[in-house]
Design a protein around this motif. Structure first.
Motif, PDB file in Angstrom:
ATOM      1  N   PHE A   1     -18.499  14.343 -10.635  1.00  0.00           N
ATOM      2  CA  PHE A   1     -17.821  13.453  -9.574  1.00  0.00           C
ATOM      3  C   PHE A   1     -16.658  12.482 -10.236  1.00  0.00           C
ATOM      4  CE2 PHE A   1     -18.368   9.586  -7.002  1.00  0.00           C
ATOM      5  CZ  PHE A   1     -17.711  10.160  -5.712  1.00  0.00           C
ATOM      6  N   GLU A   2     -15.665  12.694  -9.484  1.00  0.00           N
ATOM      7  CA  GLU A   2     -14.479  11.838  -9.882  1.00  0.00           C
ATOM      8  C   GLU A   2     -13.883  12.395 -11.163  1.00  0.00           C
ATOM      9  OE1 GLU A   2     -15.354   7.893  -8.954  1.00  0.00           O
ATOM     10  OE2 GLU A   2     -15.041   8.019  -6.742  1.00  0.00           O
ATOM     11  N   PRO A   3     -13.864  13.753 -11.506  1.00  0.00           N
ATOM     12  CA  PRO A   3     -13.416  14.048 -13.018  1.00  0.00           C
ATOM     13  C   PRO A   3     -11.911  13.469 -12.880  1.00  0.00           C
ATOM     14  CG  PRO A   3     -13.404  15.828 -11.341  1.00  0.00           C
ATOM     15  CD  PRO A   3     -13.883  14.536 -10.282  1.00  0.00           C
ATOM     16  N   PRO A   4     -11.293  13.589 -14.487  1.00  0.00           N
ATOM     17  CA  PRO A   4     -12.249  13.759 -15.747  1.00  0.00           C
ATOM     18  C   PRO A   4     -13.124  12.743 -16.045  1.00  0.00           C
ATOM     19  CG  PRO A   4      -9.982  13.320 -15.850  1.00  0.00           C
ATOM     20  CD  PRO A   4     -10.119  13.115 -14.241  1.00  0.00           C
ATOM     21  N   ASP A   5     -12.820  11.446 -15.478  1.00  0.00           N
ATOM     22  CA  ASP A   5     -13.375  10.200 -16.008  1.00  0.00           C
ATOM     23  C   ASP A   5     -14.591   9.624 -15.381  1.00  0.00           C
ATOM     24  OD1 ASP A   5     -11.200   9.957 -17.840  1.00  0.00           O
ATOM     25  OD2 ASP A   5     -10.016   9.316 -16.488  1.00  0.00           O
ATOM     26  N   GLY A   6     -15.226  10.511 -14.171  1.00  0.00           N
ATOM     27  CA  GLY A   6     -16.373  10.141 -13.555  1.00  0.00           C
ATOM     28  C   GLY A   6     -17.529  10.613 -14.157  1.00  0.00           C
ATOM     29  N   VAL A   7     -18.621  10.581 -13.563  1.00  0.00           N
ATOM     30  CA  VAL A   7     -20.109  10.979 -14.177  1.00  0.00           C
ATOM     31  C   VAL A   7     -20.218  12.434 -13.656  1.00  0.00           C
ATOM     32  CG1 VAL A   7     -20.996   8.780 -13.733  1.00  0.00           C
ATOM     33  CG2 VAL A   7     -21.095  10.458 -11.880  1.00  0.00           C
ATOM     34  N   ALA A   8     -20.929  13.155 -14.722  1.00  0.00           N
ATOM     35  CA  ALA A   8     -21.350  14.545 -14.433  1.00  0.00           C
ATOM     36  C   ALA A   8     -22.861  14.727 -14.941  1.00  0.00           C
ATOM     37  CB  ALA A   8     -20.642  15.447 -15.128  1.00  0.00           C
ATOM     38  N   PHE A   9     -23.534  15.647 -14.063  1.00  0.00           N
ATOM     39  CA  PHE A   9     -24.939  15.957 -14.106  1.00  0.00           C
ATOM     40  C   PHE A   9     -25.234  17.339 -13.619  1.00  0.00           C
ATOM     41  CE2 PHE A   9     -23.664  13.709 -10.533  1.00  0.00           C
ATOM     42  CZ  PHE A   9     -24.224  14.270  -9.355  1.00  0.00           C
ATOM     43  N   PHE A  10     -26.540  17.853 -14.210  1.00  0.00           N
ATOM     44  CA  PHE A  10     -26.949  19.207 -13.760  1.00  0.00           C
ATOM     45  C   PHE A  10     -27.752  18.853 -12.424  1.00  0.00           C
ATOM     46  CE2 PHE A  10     -31.107  21.393 -14.135  1.00  0.00           C
ATOM     47  CZ  PHE A  10     -30.742  22.634 -13.430  1.00  0.00           C
TER      48      PHE A  10
ATOM     49  N   ASN B   1     -27.529   7.861  -3.607  1.00  0.00           N
ATOM     50  CA  ASN B   1     -28.332   7.427  -4.613  1.00  0.00           C
ATOM     51  C   ASN B   1     -28.549   8.147  -5.771  1.00  0.00           C
ATOM     52  OD1 ASN B   1     -30.060   5.443  -2.838  1.00  0.00           O
ATOM     53  ND2 ASN B   1     -31.023   6.984  -1.675  1.00  0.00           N
ATOM     54  N   VAL B   2     -28.062   9.587  -5.585  1.00  0.00           N
ATOM     55  CA  VAL B   2     -27.853  10.367  -6.897  1.00  0.00           C
ATOM     56  C   VAL B   2     -26.679   9.844  -7.689  1.00  0.00           C
ATOM     57  CG1 VAL B   2     -27.178  12.739  -7.845  1.00  0.00           C
ATOM     58  CG2 VAL B   2     -28.788  12.573  -5.847  1.00  0.00           C
ATOM     59  N   ILE B   3     -25.330   9.581  -7.119  1.00  0.00           N
ATOM     60  CA  ILE B   3     -24.153   9.068  -7.684  1.00  0.00           C
ATOM     61  C   ILE B   3     -24.595   7.706  -8.468  1.00  0.00           C
ATOM     62  CG2 ILE B   3     -21.925   8.202  -7.440  1.00  0.00           C
ATOM     63  CD1 ILE B   3     -22.441  11.418  -7.626  1.00  0.00           C
ATOM     64  N   GLY B   4     -25.299   6.753  -7.750  1.00  0.00           N
ATOM     65  CA  GLY B   4     -25.610   5.304  -8.259  1.00  0.00           C
ATOM     66  C   GLY B   4     -26.553   5.649  -9.510  1.00  0.00           C
ATOM     67  N   LEU B   5     -27.373   6.371  -9.589  1.00  0.00           N
ATOM     68  CA  LEU B   5     -28.406   6.862 -10.770  1.00  0.00           C
ATOM     69  C   LEU B   5     -27.682   7.292 -11.923  1.00  0.00           C
ATOM     70  CD1 LEU B   5     -31.172   6.599 -11.729  1.00  0.00           C
ATOM     71  CD2 LEU B   5     -31.542   9.007 -10.855  1.00  0.00           C
ATOM     72  N   ALA B   6     -26.655   8.240 -11.519  1.00  0.00           N
ATOM     73  CA  ALA B   6     -25.741   8.792 -12.718  1.00  0.00           C
ATOM     74  C   ALA B   6     -24.829   7.973 -13.154  1.00  0.00           C
ATOM     75  CB  ALA B   6     -25.061  10.095 -12.001  1.00  0.00           C
ATOM     76  N   ARG B   7     -24.394   6.947 -12.323  1.00  0.00           N
ATOM     77  CA  ARG B   7     -23.379   6.020 -13.012  1.00  0.00           C
ATOM     78  C   ARG B   7     -24.042   4.953 -14.045  1.00  0.00           C
ATOM     79  NH1 ARG B   7     -19.756   5.520  -7.484  1.00  0.00           N
ATOM     80  NH2 ARG B   7     -17.946   6.640  -8.433  1.00  0.00           N
ATOM     81  N   PHE B   8     -25.256   4.865 -13.926  1.00  0.00           N
ATOM     82  CA  PHE B   8     -25.955   4.093 -14.944  1.00  0.00           C
ATOM     83  C   PHE B   8     -25.534   4.443 -16.375  1.00  0.00           C
ATOM     84  CE2 PHE B   8     -29.580   2.520 -17.271  1.00  0.00           C
ATOM     85  CZ  PHE B   8     -29.545   1.243 -17.514  1.00  0.00           C
ATOM     86  N   PRO B   9     -25.181   4.048 -17.178  1.00  0.00           N
ATOM     87  CA  PRO B   9     -24.713   4.382 -18.520  1.00  0.00           C
ATOM     88  C   PRO B   9     -25.870   4.696 -19.419  1.00  0.00           C
ATOM     89  CG  PRO B   9     -23.560   2.382 -18.243  1.00  0.00           C
ATOM     90  CD  PRO B   9     -24.458   2.321 -17.118  1.00  0.00           C
ATOM     91  N   GLY B  10     -26.962   4.217 -19.105  1.00  0.00           N
ATOM     92  CA  GLY B  10     -28.188   4.655 -19.993  1.00  0.00           C
ATOM     93  C   GLY B  10     -28.963   5.743 -19.314  1.00  0.00           C
ATOM     94  N   PHE B  11     -28.582   6.282 -18.188  1.00  0.00           N
ATOM     95  CA  PHE B  11     -29.676   7.273 -17.503  1.00  0.00           C
ATOM     96  C   PHE B  11     -29.425   8.595 -18.197  1.00  0.00           C
ATOM     97  CE2 PHE B  11     -30.165  10.509 -14.432  1.00  0.00           C
ATOM     98  CZ  PHE B  11     -31.453  10.395 -14.209  1.00  0.00           C
ATOM     99  N   ALA B  12     -30.496   9.353 -18.639  1.00  0.00           N
ATOM    100  CA  ALA B  12     -30.479  10.498 -18.931  1.00  0.00           C
ATOM    101  C   ALA B  12     -30.819  11.632 -18.298  1.00  0.00           C
ATOM    102  CB  ALA B  12     -30.749  10.727 -20.260  1.00  0.00           C
ATOM    103  N   GLU B  13     -32.274  11.384 -17.824  1.00  0.00           N
ATOM    104  CA  GLU B  13     -32.803  12.412 -17.096  1.00  0.00           C
ATOM    105  C   GLU B  13     -34.063  11.970 -16.401  1.00  0.00           C
ATOM    106  OE1 GLU B  13     -35.040  16.796 -18.542  1.00  0.00           O
ATOM    107  OE2 GLU B  13     -34.897  14.900 -19.991  1.00  0.00           O
ATOM    108  N   MET B  14     -34.151  12.646 -15.201  1.00  0.00           N
ATOM    109  CA  MET B  14     -35.127  12.613 -14.252  1.00  0.00           C
ATOM    110  C   MET B  14     -35.636  14.005 -13.933  1.00  0.00           C
ATOM    111  SD  MET B  14     -35.688  10.716 -10.477  1.00  0.00           S
ATOM    112  CE  MET B  14     -35.543   8.882 -11.285  1.00  0.00           C
TER     113      MET B  14
END
Length: 240
Positions: free
Chosen positions: A164-173, A192-205
């Protein structure tokens, strides 16, 4: 520049479900989406399919790679804008038309010229692109795009991958969803997904239990809930 880079393998049912949700969000947020390639067959090229996967997996993943070859050939000639409609037509035919037997022959058929040619005609694209199904020289381009997707998330993932918002935004599976949200729920779920992914310390749910997606090809109607299966590393592997 796109708002969303969506990396897909055309034979992945969960990628198709997620893509239908993303299209709902796109329609309400006016996002631009670049539909890009990730190959499950290339991701698993180091694995012995016969001992690790159900028998239909190799045929299905190979069909996906063959379709991505055709998609790469189409993108070279007609540009990236052709891939969104192509993926929509492929996904509809593969997953939203008829119940498909869960066997190697049925999964493999999706990678044939007989399957692809009518779809190209429907889209007004030349059927000569079916010749790319056998063109392994295109695999280098598909592998490079697959590697790019993995560079955004790490390697222990499957498809789809969303940037999302490449190349400097967030990415996830994912997110892996088995039920398609309503138009009303689509955007709040996205936020909600983007908000969670944007937290720098988030890795996996994660939950490995997955319902069969609400797809006709899998015998699950839109008003039904699919049976649950326990998945390992994004697939129904028989061995870790």
């Amino acid at each position: 520049m796109s708002d969303i880079d969506f990396y897909f393998d055309p034979v992945c049912p969960f990628a198709w479900m997620t893509s239908k949700w993303v299209r709902k969000v796109q329609a309400q947020r006016d996002y631009t989406v670049d539909w890009r390639f990730i190959s499950l067959r290339l991701l698993n090229s180091h694995i012995d399919y016969a001992s690790h996967f159900p028998p239909e997996y190799e045929a299905g993943h190979t069909a996906g790679l063959r379709l991505l070859r055709a998609a790469a050939d189409i993108r070279r000639e007609h540009g990236p804008a052709a891939i969104g409609p192509l993926y929509a037509a492929l996904g509809t035919q593969i997953f939203d038309t008829d119940v498909v037997p869960d066997d190697a022959a049925s999964h493999g058929y999706r990678g044939t010229a007989a399957f692809l040619a009518p779809i190209l005609e429907q889209l007004g694209l030349p059927t000569r692109h079916t010749g790319a199904l056998d063109d392994s020289s295109l695999d280098e381009e598909i592998r490079a795009e697959t590697d790019l997707a993995l560079s955004l998330t790490g390697k222990d993932v499957g498809t789809p991958i969303i940037a999302f918002e490449p190349p400097d935004g967030v990415a996830f599976f994912g997110p892996v969803i088995s039920r398609l949200p309503s138009d009303e729920d689509a955007v709040p779920l996205w936020d909600n997904v983007i908000g969670l992914a944007r937290f720098p310390g988030f890795a996996e749910m994660k939950r490995s239990m997955r319902e069969l997606p609400q797809l006709k090809a899998l015998g699950v109607a839109e008003d039904e809930v699919g049976t649950q299966q326990d998945w390992h590393a994004g697939s129904r592997r028989q061995k870790k």
